[in-house]
Design a protein around this motif. Structure first.
Motif, mmCIF file in Angstrom:
data_model
loop_
_atom_site.group_PDB
_atom_site.id
_atom_site.type_symbol
_atom_site.label_atom_id
_atom_site.label_comp_id
_atom_site.label_asym_id
_atom_site.label_seq_id
_atom_site.Cartn_x
_atom_site.Cartn_y
_atom_site.Cartn_z
ATOM 1 N N THR A 1 -10.883 11.512 -3.147
ATOM 2 C CA THR A 1 -11.069 12.080 -1.819
ATOM 3 C C THR A 1 -9.827 11.821 -0.974
ATOM 4 O O THR A 1 -8.978 10.980 -1.317
ATOM 5 C CB THR A 1 -12.283 11.453 -1.126
ATOM 6 O OG1 THR A 1 -12.017 10.059 -0.891
ATOM 7 C CG2 THR A 1 -13.535 11.602 -1.985
ATOM 8 N N LEU A 2 -9.714 12.526 0.135
ATOM 9 C CA LEU A 2 -8.577 12.311 1.036
ATOM 10 C C LEU A 2 -8.583 10.877 1.553
ATOM 11 O O LEU A 2 -7.521 10.239 1.654
ATOM 12 C CB LEU A 2 -8.640 13.300 2.202
ATOM 13 C CG LEU A 2 -7.557 13.133 3.281
ATOM 14 C CD1 LEU A 2 -6.167 13.238 2.682
ATOM 15 C CD2 LEU A 2 -7.762 14.156 4.401
ATOM 16 N N ALA A 3 -9.740 10.325 1.849
ATOM 17 C CA ALA A 3 -9.816 8.947 2.343
ATOM 18 C C ALA A 3 -9.315 7.963 1.293
ATOM 19 O O ALA A 3 -8.602 7.003 1.620
ATOM 20 C CB ALA A 3 -11.252 8.620 2.749
ATOM 21 N N GLN A 4 -9.676 8.173 0.034
ATOM 22 C CA GLN A 4 -9.205 7.288 -1.032
ATOM 23 C C GLN A 4 -7.694 7.360 -1.192
ATOM 24 O O GLN A 4 -7.019 6.333 -1.368
ATOM 25 C CB GLN A 4 -9.899 7.656 -2.349
ATOM 26 C CG GLN A 4 -11.368 7.293 -2.417
ATOM 27 C CD GLN A 4 -12.036 7.802 -3.675
ATOM 28 O OE1 GLN A 4 -11.790 8.925 -4.110
ATOM 29 N NE2 GLN A 4 -12.903 6.987 -4.272
ATOM 30 N N VAL A 5 -7.160 8.556 -1.115
ATOM 31 C CA VAL A 5 -5.713 8.736 -1.267
ATOM 32 C C VAL A 5 -4.967 8.086 -0.107
ATOM 33 O O VAL A 5 -3.964 7.381 -0.293
ATOM 34 C CB VAL A 5 -5.368 10.231 -1.384
ATOM 35 C CG1 VAL A 5 -3.862 10.435 -1.354
ATOM 36 C CG2 VAL A 5 -5.961 10.817 -2.653
ATOM 37 N N GLN A 6 -5.437 8.294 1.109
ATOM 38 C CA GLN A 6 -4.766 7.725 2.283
ATOM 39 C C GLN A 6 -4.836 6.202 2.269
ATOM 40 O O GLN A 6 -3.866 5.523 2.639
ATOM 41 C CB GLN A 6 -5.391 8.288 3.556
ATOM 42 C CG GLN A 6 -5.060 9.752 3.794
ATOM 43 C CD GLN A 6 -5.777 10.331 4.993
ATOM 44 O OE1 GLN A 6 -6.901 9.902 5.339
ATOM 45 N NE2 GLN A 6 -5.183 11.317 5.643
ATOM 46 N N ALA A 7 -5.950 5.644 1.821
ATOM 47 C CA ALA A 7 -6.080 4.183 1.757
ATOM 48 C C ALA A 7 -5.109 3.601 0.739
ATOM 49 O O ALA A 7 -4.506 2.543 0.968
ATOM 50 C CB ALA A 7 -7.518 3.805 1.418
ATOM 51 N N ALA A 8 -4.931 4.264 -0.402
ATOM 52 C CA ALA A 8 -4.019 3.769 -1.432
ATOM 53 C C ALA A 8 -2.570 3.963 -1.047
ATOM 54 O O ALA A 8 -1.712 3.137 -1.381
ATOM 55 C CB ALA A 8 -4.304 4.476 -2.761
ATOM 56 N N ALA A 9 -2.263 5.024 -0.321
ATOM 57 C CA ALA A 9 -0.874 5.347 0.013
ATOM 58 C C ALA A 9 -0.320 4.484 1.131
ATOM 59 O O ALA A 9 0.868 4.172 1.145
ATOM 60 C CB ALA A 9 -0.773 6.829 0.385
ATOM 61 N N GLY A 10 -1.155 4.097 2.079
ATOM 62 C CA GLY A 10 -0.669 3.314 3.203
ATOM 63 C C GLY A 10 0.450 4.041 3.940
ATOM 64 O O GLY A 10 0.319 5.214 4.299
ATOM 65 N N ASN A 11 1.591 3.331 4.139
ATOM 66 C CA ASN A 11 2.723 3.909 4.864
ATOM 67 C C ASN A 11 3.844 4.369 3.941
ATOM 68 O O ASN A 11 4.978 4.576 4.394
ATOM 69 C CB ASN A 11 3.272 2.885 5.858
ATOM 70 C CG ASN A 11 2.273 2.534 6.949
ATOM 71 O OD1 ASN A 11 1.550 3.412 7.448
ATOM 72 N ND2 ASN A 11 2.190 1.257 7.309
ATOM 73 N N LEU A 12 3.574 4.509 2.656
ATOM 74 C CA LEU A 12 4.612 4.948 1.721
ATOM 75 C C LEU A 12 5.045 6.376 2.018
ATOM 76 O O LEU A 12 4.256 7.199 2.500
ATOM 77 C CB LEU A 12 4.090 4.865 0.283
ATOM 78 C CG LEU A 12 3.797 3.464 -0.257
ATOM 79 C CD1 LEU A 12 3.187 3.574 -1.653
ATOM 80 C CD2 LEU A 12 5.063 2.623 -0.290
ATOM 81 N N ARG A 13 6.319 6.646 1.712
ATOM 82 C CA ARG A 13 6.804 8.016 1.892
ATOM 83 C C ARG A 13 6.138 8.937 0.874
ATOM 84 O O ARG A 13 5.701 8.485 -0.190
ATOM 85 C CB ARG A 13 8.323 8.078 1.756
ATOM 86 C CG ARG A 13 8.838 8.055 0.337
ATOM 87 C CD ARG A 13 10.348 8.318 0.281
ATOM 88 N NE ARG A 13 10.797 8.564 -1.072
ATOM 89 C CZ ARG A 13 11.236 7.647 -1.900
ATOM 90 N NH1 ARG A 13 11.269 6.374 -1.523
ATOM 91 N NH2 ARG A 13 11.643 7.971 -3.114
ATOM 92 N N ILE A 14 6.099 10.218 1.196
ATOM 93 C CA ILE A 14 5.440 11.205 0.350
ATOM 94 C C ILE A 14 6.482 12.172 -0.183
ATOM 95 O O ILE A 14 7.230 12.779 0.586
ATOM 96 C CB ILE A 14 4.352 11.965 1.131
ATOM 97 C CG1 ILE A 14 3.306 10.979 1.676
ATOM 98 C CG2 ILE A 14 3.684 13.023 0.250
ATOM 99 C CD1 ILE A 14 2.342 11.603 2.652
ATOM 100 N N ASP A 15 6.563 12.295 -1.497
ATOM 101 C CA ASP A 15 7.450 13.257 -2.144
ATOM 102 C C ASP A 15 6.615 14.327 -2.816
ATOM 103 O O ASP A 15 5.646 14.023 -3.517
ATOM 104 C CB ASP A 15 8.323 12.572 -3.199
ATOM 105 C CG ASP A 15 9.366 11.642 -2.591
ATOM 106 O OD1 ASP A 15 9.585 11.722 -1.362
ATOM 107 O OD2 ASP A 15 9.957 10.849 -3.351
ATOM 108 N N GLY A 16 6.987 15.580 -2.601
ATOM 109 C CA GLY A 16 6.298 16.668 -3.284
ATOM 110 C C GLY A 16 5.268 17.394 -2.460
ATOM 111 O O GLY A 16 4.677 18.365 -2.934
ATOM 112 N N ALA A 17 5.028 16.928 -1.235
ATOM 113 C CA ALA A 17 4.066 17.592 -0.347
ATOM 114 C C ALA A 17 4.407 17.210 1.090
ATOM 115 O O ALA A 17 4.911 16.102 1.345
ATOM 116 C CB ALA A 17 2.629 17.202 -0.682
ATOM 117 N N PRO A 18 4.155 18.098 2.066
ATOM 118 C CA PRO A 18 4.447 17.751 3.466
ATOM 119 C C PRO A 18 3.575 16.623 3.989
ATOM 120 O O PRO A 18 3.993 15.848 4.849
ATOM 121 C CB PRO A 18 4.185 19.066 4.215
ATOM 122 C CG PRO A 18 3.300 19.873 3.306
ATOM 123 C CD PRO A 18 3.677 19.486 1.919
#
Length: 351
Positions: free
Chosen positions: A153-170
């Motif tokens: 889910t979007l919530a799971q992804v955001q929790a795992a990503a934290g403040n890391l930069r994102i490559d491959g998507a805006p």
């Protein structure tokens, strides 16, 4: 009888101190035979890149999913994959206990011949590595389940990503447009940060047979060198069960066998490389991966009479252009390289 020993102490400000001994014994009951044994422990602290903000720390978004669980829709390949990469501040040091017993035999009656074998036993704990999310066992071995989330889910992804930069998507939210059907949303999220991957217990035998005989025209040589695993079991995460790798995804036997000759300034050698096949679970309908055998050729010519300390060389790797064994997954192969036949010319010189 020779006995050697050493002891090493290291102190790390972030993971503490460690003391690691090593002892070796060598005995020659007679001139042609040497018996040897070793025991030691080792310690490897995580690096700064392993612990902190390493250069690869990011959220990597792929527009497709090359690694998928068996039994899904063939259209899942068109769904995005998300990988969370980087260091891990909670890493513990790697440790290992190792011991070995072996012999070297050089009979006087057969000059130029040597036979050696070594039994090795390694217990490796807290191995630091990126979780093997490209492994063909990923979706079949329950020990890997903590390293990925299917249909995140979007919530799971955001929790795992934290403040890391994102490559491959805006943004991560852009992967979850309002009203999009489930089959258009990300297929899997891989938790690919460095981790302590449990333990590996392995033992086996390394061996070497070699013979070099001078002749009236130059020399002849032969060798047979390899390794045979007796046991290999892996614990993917601390507290998890051990799995028998030899029953799923790991070959037991590998060797190289070579024949060579020199005739004056010319030398040639042929080498057979063998990697044994192995059983496979969870990749239906395939139950086994085949062995992989390739032949390499090497030729050289010494230009000493024309140009001192200079040699021409020709290498032909994988002479018969063998393809690696088939694996029924997105990659399509395993147990070898896809490079194919490789021909290379060279010139070596010394000044």
């Amino acid at each position: 009888l020779e006995i050697s020993g050493s002891i090493r102490y290291d102190d790390y400000s972030d993971v503490g101190g460690t003391t690691n001994p090593k002892i070796g014994v060598t005995w020659k009951p007679f001139e042609a035979l040497t018996l040897r044994g070793n025991f030691g422990t080792s310690f490897h602290a995580p690096s700064l890149a392993d612990l902190g903000n390493s250069p690869d720390a990011r959220v990597q978004v792929l527009p497709f999913s090359p690694f998928r669980a068996p039994g899904g829709s063939p259209f899942d390949i068109l769904r995005p994959t998300i990988a969370i990469a980087g260091g891990n501040a909670d890493l513990r040091p790697e440790t290992a206990d190792t011991w070995s017993l072996g012999f070297d035999l050089r009979p006087a009656a057969l000059e130029g011949f040597v036979a050696s074998a070594t039994y090795f036993n390694v217990k490796f704990k807290n191995a630091i590595a990126v979780p093997p999310f490209t492994s063909p066992l990923l979706f079949s071995d329950p020990n890997y389940a903590s390293f990925y989330i299917l249909n995140p889910t979007l919530a799971q992804v955001q929790a795992a990503a934290g403040n890391l930069r994102i490559d491959g998507a805006p943004s991560l939210a852009s992967l979850y447009p309002p009203g999009a059907p489930p089959q258009a949303l990300p297929y899997v999220m891989f938790l690919a940060q460095r981790a302590n991957l449990g333990a590996v217990n392995v033992d086996g035998i390394d061996f070497n047979l070699a013979y070099n005989r001078p002749t009236s025209f130059g020399s002849l040589s032969a060798n047979f060198t390899g390794s045979y695993l007796l046991n290999r079991e892996t614990q993917v995460i601390q507290g998890g069960t051990f799995s028998d790798d030899l029953k799923n995804g790991t070959g037991r036997f590998l060797f190289t066998a070579g024949l060579g000759a020199t005739v004056g300034d010319f030398a040639a050698r042929a080498t057979l490389n063998h990697r044994s096949g192995f059983p496979l679970l969870g990749v239906a309908p395939q139950t086994r991966v085949a062995a992989f055998d390739t032949v390499d050729l090497f030729f050289s010519y010494d230009l000493g009479d024309m140009l001192a300390n200079t040699m021409l060389t020709l290498n032909v790797d994988n002479v018969f252009d063998e393809d690696p064994p088939y694996l029924n997954n997105a990659v399509g192969y395993t147990n070898g390289s896809t490079l194919g036949r490789l021909v290379s010319f060279g010139i070596r010189t010394k000044f």
